[in-house]
Every structure is written in structure tokens, then in C-alpha cells.
Design a protein around this motif. Structure first.
Motif, PDB file in Angstrom:
ATOM      1  N   PHE A  12     -35.184 -51.731 -31.147  1.00  0.00           N
ATOM      2  CA  PHE A  12     -34.019 -51.423 -30.304  1.00  0.00           C
ATOM      3  C   PHE A  12     -33.640 -49.944 -30.411  1.00  0.00           C
ATOM      4  CE2 PHE A  12     -32.545 -56.022 -30.151  1.00  0.00           C
ATOM      5  CZ  PHE A  12     -32.461 -56.093 -28.763  1.00  0.00           C
ATOM      6  N   TYR A  13     -33.519 -49.458 -31.649  1.00  0.00           N
ATOM      7  CA  TYR A  13     -32.919 -48.130 -31.844  1.00  0.00           C
ATOM      8  C   TYR A  13     -33.923 -46.987 -31.910  1.00  0.00           C
ATOM      9  CZ  TYR A  13     -28.668 -50.827 -32.777  1.00  0.00           C
ATOM     10  OH  TYR A  13     -27.599 -51.682 -32.666  1.00  0.00           O
ATOM     11  N   HIS A  14     -35.210 -47.293 -32.151  1.00  0.00           N
ATOM     12  CA  HIS A  14     -36.200 -46.211 -32.258  1.00  0.00           C
ATOM     13  C   HIS A  14     -37.463 -46.472 -31.451  1.00  0.00           C
ATOM     14  CE1 HIS A  14     -33.858 -44.335 -35.456  1.00  0.00           C
ATOM     15  NE2 HIS A  14     -33.649 -45.557 -35.899  1.00  0.00           N
ATOM     16  N   GLY A  15     -37.580 -47.653 -30.877  1.00  0.00           N
ATOM     17  CA  GLY A  15     -38.814 -47.983 -30.158  1.00  0.00           C
ATOM     18  C   GLY A  15     -38.609 -48.225 -28.671  1.00  0.00           C
ATOM     19  N   GLY A  16     -37.463 -47.796 -28.138  1.00  0.00           N
ATOM     20  CA  GLY A  16     -37.237 -47.923 -26.695  1.00  0.00           C
ATOM     21  C   GLY A  16     -36.609 -49.240 -26.253  1.00  0.00           C
ATOM     22  N   GLY A  17     -36.338 -50.149 -27.209  1.00  0.00           N
ATOM     23  CA  GLY A  17     -35.799 -51.457 -26.844  1.00  0.00           C
ATOM     24  C   GLY A  17     -34.425 -51.403 -26.183  1.00  0.00           C
ATOM     25  N   LEU A  18     -33.552 -50.577 -26.732  1.00  0.00           N
ATOM     26  CA  LEU A  18     -32.191 -50.497 -26.182  1.00  0.00           C
ATOM     27  C   LEU A  18     -32.208 -49.968 -24.745  1.00  0.00           C
ATOM     28  CD1 LEU A  18     -29.189 -50.919 -26.716  1.00  0.00           C
ATOM     29  CD2 LEU A  18     -29.073 -48.631 -27.682  1.00  0.00           C
ATOM     30  N   GLU A  19     -33.044 -48.978 -24.485  1.00  0.00           N
ATOM     31  CA  GLU A  19     -33.151 -48.414 -23.138  1.00  0.00           C
ATOM     32  C   GLU A  19     -33.654 -49.484 -22.157  1.00  0.00           C
ATOM     33  OE1 GLU A  19     -34.298 -47.072 -25.918  1.00  0.00           O
ATOM     34  OE2 GLU A  19     -33.216 -45.171 -26.100  1.00  0.00           O
ATOM     35  N   LEU A  20     -34.629 -50.280 -22.602  1.00  0.00           N
ATOM     36  CA  LEU A  20     -35.139 -51.340 -21.724  1.00  0.00           C
ATOM     37  C   LEU A  20     -34.057 -52.392 -21.475  1.00  0.00           C
ATOM     38  CD1 LEU A  20     -38.763 -51.719 -23.135  1.00  0.00           C
ATOM     39  CD2 LEU A  20     -38.145 -51.051 -20.797  1.00  0.00           C
ATOM     40  N   MET A  21     -33.266 -52.698 -22.502  1.00  0.00           N
ATOM     41  CA  MET A  21     -32.195 -53.682 -22.316  1.00  0.00           C
ATOM     42  C   MET A  21     -31.170 -53.160 -21.304  1.00  0.00           C
ATOM     43  SD  MET A  21     -30.236 -56.089 -25.035  1.00  0.00           S
ATOM     44  CE  MET A  21     -29.329 -54.954 -26.042  1.00  0.00           C
ATOM     45  N   GLN A  22     -30.837 -51.872 -21.396  1.00  0.00           N
ATOM     46  CA  GLN A  22     -29.876 -51.310 -20.423  1.00  0.00           C
ATOM     47  C   GLN A  22     -30.458 -51.354 -19.012  1.00  0.00           C
ATOM     48  OE1 GLN A  22     -27.181 -51.352 -21.541  1.00  0.00           O
ATOM     49  NE2 GLN A  22     -27.122 -50.545 -23.618  1.00  0.00           N
ATOM     50  N   LYS A  23     -31.748 -51.093 -18.901  1.00  0.00           N
ATOM     51  CA  LYS A  23     -32.418 -51.110 -17.592  1.00  0.00           C
ATOM     52  C   LYS A  23     -32.311 -52.502 -16.962  1.00  0.00           C
ATOM     53  CE  LYS A  23     -36.999 -49.861 -15.719  1.00  0.00           C
ATOM     54  NZ  LYS A  23     -38.304 -49.265 -16.091  1.00  0.00           N
ATOM     55  N   VAL A  24     -32.539 -53.525 -17.782  1.00  0.00           N
ATOM     56  CA  VAL A  24     -32.452 -54.900 -17.278  1.00  0.00           C
ATOM     57  C   VAL A  24     -31.008 -55.248 -16.891  1.00  0.00           C
ATOM     58  CG1 VAL A  24     -32.588 -57.330 -18.010  1.00  0.00           C
ATOM     59  CG2 VAL A  24     -34.514 -55.764 -18.444  1.00  0.00           C
ATOM     60  N   TYR A  25     -30.059 -54.893 -17.763  1.00  0.00           N
ATOM     61  CA  TYR A  25     -28.664 -55.282 -17.509  1.00  0.00           C
ATOM     62  C   TYR A  25     -27.973 -54.407 -16.459  1.00  0.00           C
ATOM     63  CZ  TYR A  25     -28.446 -59.046 -20.898  1.00  0.00           C
ATOM     64  OH  TYR A  25     -28.632 -60.244 -21.544  1.00  0.00           O
ATOM     65  N   ALA A  26     -28.521 -53.231 -16.182  1.00  0.00           N
ATOM     66  CA  ALA A  26     -27.932 -52.372 -15.142  1.00  0.00           C
ATOM     67  C   ALA A  26     -27.927 -53.091 -13.789  1.00  0.00           C
ATOM     68  CB  ALA A  26     -28.710 -51.061 -15.047  1.00  0.00           C
ATOM     69  N   ARG A  27     -28.902 -53.960 -13.577  1.00  0.00           N
ATOM     70  CA  ARG A  27     -28.953 -54.752 -12.339  1.00  0.00           C
ATOM     71  C   ARG A  27     -27.741 -55.666 -12.208  1.00  0.00           C
ATOM     72  NH1 ARG A  27     -35.109 -57.076 -11.820  1.00  0.00           N
ATOM     73  NH2 ARG A  27     -36.162 -55.069 -11.579  1.00  0.00           N
ATOM     74  N   HIS A  28     -27.073 -55.913 -13.326  1.00  0.00           N
ATOM     75  CA  HIS A  28     -25.878 -56.770 -13.305  1.00  0.00           C
ATOM     76  C   HIS A  28     -24.603 -55.954 -13.506  1.00  0.00           C
ATOM     77  CE1 HIS A  28     -28.501 -60.284 -13.469  1.00  0.00           C
ATOM     78  NE2 HIS A  28     -29.217 -59.599 -14.341  1.00  0.00           N
ATOM     79  N   ASN A  29     -24.751 -54.623 -13.450  1.00  0.00           N
ATOM     80  CA  ASN A  29     -23.606 -53.731 -13.684  1.00  0.00           C
ATOM     81  C   ASN A  29     -22.925 -53.996 -15.024  1.00  0.00           C
ATOM     82  OD1 ASN A  29     -23.940 -52.544 -11.084  1.00  0.00           O
ATOM     83  ND2 ASN A  29     -22.964 -54.375 -10.211  1.00  0.00           N
ATOM     84  N   VAL A  30     -23.760 -54.266 -15.996  1.00  0.00           N
ATOM     85  CA  VAL A  30     -23.255 -54.594 -17.324  1.00  0.00           C
ATOM     86  C   VAL A  30     -24.041 -53.778 -18.357  1.00  0.00           C
ATOM     87  CG1 VAL A  30     -23.382 -56.468 -19.050  1.00  0.00           C
ATOM     88  CG2 VAL A  30     -22.369 -56.916 -16.807  1.00  0.00           C
ATOM     89  N   LEU A  31     -23.350 -53.331 -19.392  1.00  0.00           N
ATOM     90  CA  LEU A  31     -24.037 -52.717 -20.531  1.00  0.00           C
ATOM     91  C   LEU A  31     -24.252 -53.792 -21.597  1.00  0.00           C
ATOM     92  CD1 LEU A  31     -21.886 -49.476 -20.843  1.00  0.00           C
ATOM     93  CD2 LEU A  31     -24.251 -49.592 -20.037  1.00  0.00           C
ATOM     94  N   SER A  32     -25.365 -53.700 -22.304  1.00  0.00           N
ATOM     95  CA  SER A  32     -25.697 -54.727 -23.289  1.00  0.00           C
ATOM     96  C   SER A  32     -26.154 -54.069 -24.588  1.00  0.00           C
ATOM     97  CB  SER A  32     -26.809 -55.610 -22.722  1.00  0.00           C
ATOM     98  OG  SER A  32     -27.208 -56.569 -23.669  1.00  0.00           O
ATOM     99  N   PHE A  33     -25.639 -54.577 -25.700  1.00  0.00           N
ATOM    100  CA  PHE A  33     -25.974 -54.007 -27.012  1.00  0.00           C
ATOM    101  C   PHE A  33     -26.286 -55.114 -28.020  1.00  0.00           C
ATOM    102  CE2 PHE A  33     -23.228 -51.055 -24.838  1.00  0.00           C
ATOM    103  CZ  PHE A  33     -23.884 -49.849 -25.023  1.00  0.00           C
ATOM    104  N   PRO A  34     -27.144 -54.806 -29.001  1.00  0.00           N
ATOM    105  CA  PRO A  34     -27.373 -55.772 -30.076  1.00  0.00           C
ATOM    106  C   PRO A  34     -26.039 -56.200 -30.687  1.00  0.00           C
ATOM    107  CG  PRO A  34     -28.962 -53.987 -30.253  1.00  0.00           C
ATOM    108  CD  PRO A  34     -27.969 -53.588 -29.171  1.00  0.00           C
TER     109      PRO A  34
END
Lengths: 352, 352
Positions: free
Chosen positions: B120-142
Motif C-alpha cells: 500500500f505505502y511503498h509498492g503503489g497499492g494506495l495509488e491503485l486503490m484511489q484510482k479504483v475509488y475515484a470512480r465513486h468519488n470516494v477516497l479510500s485508505f487502509p
């Protein structure tokens, strides 16, 4: 009336200035590390940045690295004496001064990183650490875990206890005492001279940290046997705070500081997990003949026995140290079964 | 002049009121969990408390648990629609709505907790999660890891693939689809009816979470075979934030919120590690004949194959899902060797 309005204005200006410009607390932090020693220095910088951001600039922590203060192993004294308000360091550096500080970094055959954080925050570990550090008028908090430290780089394979007899190894501290009991000729050498010492056979082996920090040292180029860890399963750094300085902070800023510390510690554990993974891939690619080995059972058994003997000797006349080590031992007894059922058995079935 | 001082006073009062009473932002958070479902609800409460303390009361987060809003599986919709500003839930609940959200909780044979946080924090996971949730106009965090979830409680021992044929098991979601491909008759039953269903043989087995949450359910009293985990090696909860709400917060409070979230997530992982250890000791003491077992190699191999087939089918027409799963796969390839060298081999030699 003119006078009344004027007075009211003056009062308003005075009162509002108290709110408009919240007092800034400038604190100074000394680190055991130099300015480029990732991930250790990153944890200190991350903490300072979090404290400043979360306090909206009310906490400003200036970091002096070892390059500046020149006393990497004087952090406890400097924080205790008030020369610095804060420190970022490792607890076991003070074992010569106060043996009770030893177990808060890591103990041979001790707790892994999640186990140790669980002990600190839910198993009484943090309270015991405060009890030990209160004698120095200092508060102490977990400051970032390296995770498992590797057992070291060896030029020759170690197959038996005989292979350890007279082996010249740089391994400081408590682990060094254990190795000495197994017949190893333990030496200490300044970090800058380690590579040369290994290359010229002045030493046969050395212990450093793990891939993330070993890679820059280059030991893998000349000592192909990389032994897995036993002596520092989860070395935890520490943030130290001068007690008087802490007490003078408003409650709100105390909470910000503690939260920034807890977060920076976890962050370092995760950052180093990634750095280790990355560094190991790099090392292996460049030097595909590095062999990862574990010490044989007879060697491990001898290490465990030497560890138990040393612990018994140290605790026999020291009830506080005994209290801390007994607490860790009891917690391992409780938590280790879960570690085996969960992470261990999961990893066992999912070798990549 | 009287007028001038009066005006100055009025201006002073107005300006100072801006500073003296920083605006309070009252936010509402919906959780998937009820008010007593530790450690999940604790993570939500810890986050809200941290956010309030760190912001000096400027962030006030009111928590509505599932008992109040009655829509435990409607969190994404409610945060997206603005009914709630925040949510605490698990990403894989939305796989029916948006399959791309699935991998951010946990994948069978996927990343362990430290590996996943590193992703999530060093391998691009968080950015991918934001990309997926941006379609729902929502931010998502662990939002907190349960660590390894256990494979479930079985009334009979499972020795071969044959033993799984026609076995009635409650195991929802993606893991259920894998089990179905192995011949298991997969059912879903409301949590409140599970114990009775198991006791009356309406089902032969069920999957829940791990000791910390299983203990209250009492399954160990009637199904003595406790299988180790394979399907959710580190289920990560999520904090969701409505994007518009987030953008309206001052930058300082955005930072406080993000820090409170990151800290509460780590805290839950450690809290649950302790709770699992404790609950397992209690269970075992009360019911010493519980047997911890791992599925045999043929079963694990069949599960892995079914998993690969399902992933291939899901990703063939979905490039975004493929991007996320490829990223996890590449990260496992990098990180797993380190996990084996460090925690795995350390634990292997230190069975308690």
C-alpha cells in the motif's frame, strides 16, 4: 466614552493576540544516526514532520544528526541532561550504563515485530519501559522496528560448533557475548573499516543489520554466506523525551507528539520491510551465488543455552531486569502459538 | 475620535473571533459493524478520537454503527451519496457493484499484513486503490488489518479432496467461489443463526475470522477442527471519505484526518494480534481437544488452481482489475523471499 472604546480596543488586541499567534515550541532532537542512514534517520524526520503538520506548526523539531553533535552513543545522557529535548536512538546502547534498558530493543530468541508491538501496547511493555527510563527522568517510546536482523555475513560456511572455534567475528553487544561463549573471537571494529577488515581476512565474519542497510556496505561481494537471524528478531528504535520538557508542553501538544511518535515507528517498520525486499533482490541479482543459510540445530541449541545462562546471571541480582524479561517471556508464551498458526503456517504453504 | 476607537474595537472583535474560535467540522461516519464488534469498531473509535484530539477539537466525528443506520453493506453508497461523510468497512463488500474493489481487502494466497502495508505505502497499492475509488468519488485508505484469517471450523477432519465433495460450508465471497469449484456446497447464513446451523448439522463447516472474533461465536465448542488460513492472509479494513467533504476541509485538517486513519489502521493490526493470542489461549484451555490443522497439499494445490482460474476469468475483460492484481503479484514476487528469510525462518527455529 472615547477613553472606554480605546481601552476596549486595547483589551481586545491583547486578548486576541493570545489566540491569533499560538505559541511555537522549538524542540531539538539528537539522533544516533547520520543524515543519510535510511530507514533510521527517516523515522526521525517523519516524526518531526508529522509533529509539525499535526500541531499546525506549534511543534518545531530541529534534528541534529550524529554528524553535528558527534556523540552518537551519548543520546541518553544529552536528553537526560537537557542538552537535547528529544532523541532518536536504540535502547540497548545504554546497557553499559543501565542494564535494564537492554530488552527494549530486542532480545535473542525474543519477540518478532508484530509480537513486540503487541507486547509494548497491550502486554505491559510500554509501562515497563517507562518504569526503567523514569530513573533517568526520560520518557521512552517505540521508535521504529527493523524487523528481523540477519545473523551476519560469513566468508566460509559454518556447519558445526567446531567451525566457530576461534572464528574472528565483529558482533557487538549481547549477541557478541553469546558468540564468545561458543568460542568465537569477538572483536569490534568501526563501521568504516569493516569492509577492508573482511576483505583482508582480519575478520572472518560480521553482523550488521539486514539487506536494506547491508547493501551499501557491500559485504555480499566478499562474504557469500548470509545467515538468518536469531539475535535481534525485531530491533526497535526509541524516541526519548526529556521529562521536564514534556511536562511543560500543553496537553494537546503532548498528544500530538505521542501520536507522531507511534505513527513514525510503525511507518519505519513498513518502510524497512519494503527496503529489505528491494535490497535483497538487488544483491541477489548482482551476486547470484550468495547463499542464505540457517545455523544448524546444534549451533542454535548452544546459542539458546548461552543466552539462557547469560540472562540468568544478569537477572539473579537485578529484580527490575528480571521483571522485564519475565514479562517478555510470558508474552512470547502467549503470542507465539498464534504466530505459528497464522503467519508461519500461511507462509509455509505459500513459498513463492 | 470616539467613532474611530469604536470602529477599531468592532474590527478587532470580528477579526479575533476568526482566530479565537476555530471552525469545528462535524463529520458523520457509518460503520459496517455494530457497537461491540471488537477490534473492528475499536479502529473506527480510535480514529475518531485521534482526529478530535490531534485537531484540538476541530474535527468531531460522530459514529453511527450498523445498529443505527441498518445498512451494514450500504456504506460505499452512503458515503458516495453524501449521506455520510466517512465510512469504516471492508472493500470486498463492493465486489458485486465494482469488482475492482475486491483485491484491497485480501486475496487468497496473497500478501501478509506487513507485506500488504508495504505494498500500500511503498509498492503503489494506495495509488491503485484511489484510482479504483475515484470512480465513486470516494477516497479510500487502509483501515486496520485482521492479520491472517483462519480457514474455518470443521466438524470432521478433512483429509482429501473427496472429503470436500458435497460438504456444506458457510464461506461467503471469493473464497466461497473457490470452495464451490472444489465441490463444496457453499451456503450463506446470517451470523446469528450460524451456531445453530453448525450444531444441527445444517452445515458441516464454516469460515469466520480468527480466534479474537470466533471466540464469542462459540464454534470451537462443537467443531473441533480449526483449519489454518489460505484465503484471507491479511484482511484490511477501509476508511472511506466522501471526496467533496474532504476537499472542503482546510489542508491542516486533511493531514490530521489522514494521519489519524493511518495510525488507527496500524493500531488495529497490533490490537488484533494481541486479541488473537489471548483468545486462542482461552479457547484451548477450555477445549483442549481443538485440533489446528492445515489443508493437505492436494487440497491446497486445487485451491490455488481454482484461484488462478477465477482470477484469469475475472481479469480477461477488465484491464483495471488486471492492473491491480498484477501489481500485487509482482509485489509478492519481490517481498515474499524476504518474508521467508526473515520472519519465516526465524519462527521455524524458535517454536515455543
Amino acid at each position: 466614552m472615547k477613553r472606554t472604546w480605546m481601552i476596549l480596543f486595547m483589551v481586545c488586541i491583547t486578548v486576541s493576540s493570545l489566540f491569533a499567534a499560538p505559541r511555537v515550541y522549538k524542540l531539538k532532537m539528537a539522533t544516533t544516526w547520520g543524515p543519510t542512514l535510511s530507514p533510521l534517520i527517516d523515522a526521525a524526520q517523519n516524526m518531526a514532520q508529522l509533529a509539525e503538520e499535526l500541531s499546525q506548526g506549534q511543534l518545531k523539531i530541529q534534528i541534529d544528526t550524529a554528524n553535528k553533535h558527534k556523540a552518537p552513543l551519548g543520546i541518553l545522557d544529552m536528553v537526560k541532561g537537557g542538552q537535547y529535548d528529544l532523541g532518536h536512538t536504540a535502547s540497548y546502547y545504554w546497557k553499559g550504563k543501565d542494564i535494564n534498558t537492554l530488552p527494549f530493543t530486542s532480545m535473542p530468541f525474543g519477540l518478532t515485530a508484530p509480537e513486540q508491538y503487541a507486547w509494548f501496547y497491550h502486554g505491559g511493555g510500554l509501562e515497563l519501559m517507562q518504569k526503567v527510563y523514569a530513573r533517568h527522568n526520560v520518557l521512552s517510546f517505540p521508535g521504529g522496528s527493523t524487523g528481523v536482523q540477519m545473523g551476519g555475513w560469513f566468508r566460509k560456511e559454518i556447519n558445526s560448533l567446531d567451525d566457530l572455534q576461534g572464528l574472528k567475528m565483529r558482533i557487538p553487544g549481547f549477541a557478541g557475548e553469546i558468540m564468545a561463549r561458543l568460542g568465537v573471537q569477538v572483536t569490534n571494529i568501526a563501521p568504516g573499516e569493516l569492509y577492508m577488515a573482511l576483505e583482508t581476512n582480519a575478520i572472518d565474519a560480521l553482523e550488521w543489520v539486514g539487506p536494506s542497510m547491508d547493501i551499501k556496505m557491500g559485504f555480499h561481494k566478499i562474504a557469500p554466506f548470509y545467515y538468518t537471524g536469531w539475535h535481534e528478531p525485531a530491533s526497535e528504535m526509541q524516541f526519548l523525551i526529556n521529562q521536564r520538557v514534556y511536562k511543560k508542553l500543553p496537553e494537546h501538544l503532548q498528544k500530538v507528539l505521542i501520536a507522531a511518535i507511534r505513527l513514525a515507528a510503525y511507518d519505519m517498520y513498513i518502510q524497512n520491510y519494503d527496503m529489505n525486499a528491494e535490497a535483497w533482490q538487488e544483491m541477489k541479482k548482482e551476486y547470484p551465488n550468495i547463499k542464505v543459510e540457517t545455523f544448524s540445530k546444534p549451533i542454535m541449541d548452544a546459542m539458546k543455552k548461552a543466552n539462557q545462562d547469560l540472562v540468568r546471571e544478569m537477572t539473579s541480582k537485578n529484580p527490575l531486569l528480571k521483571e522485564v524479561l519475565d514479562s517478555q517471556k510470558a508474552y512470547i508464551k502467549k503470542v507465539r502459538e498464534w504466530s505459528m498458526m497464522s503467519d508461519y503456517l500461511y507462509l509455509k504453504d505459500n513459498l513463492q
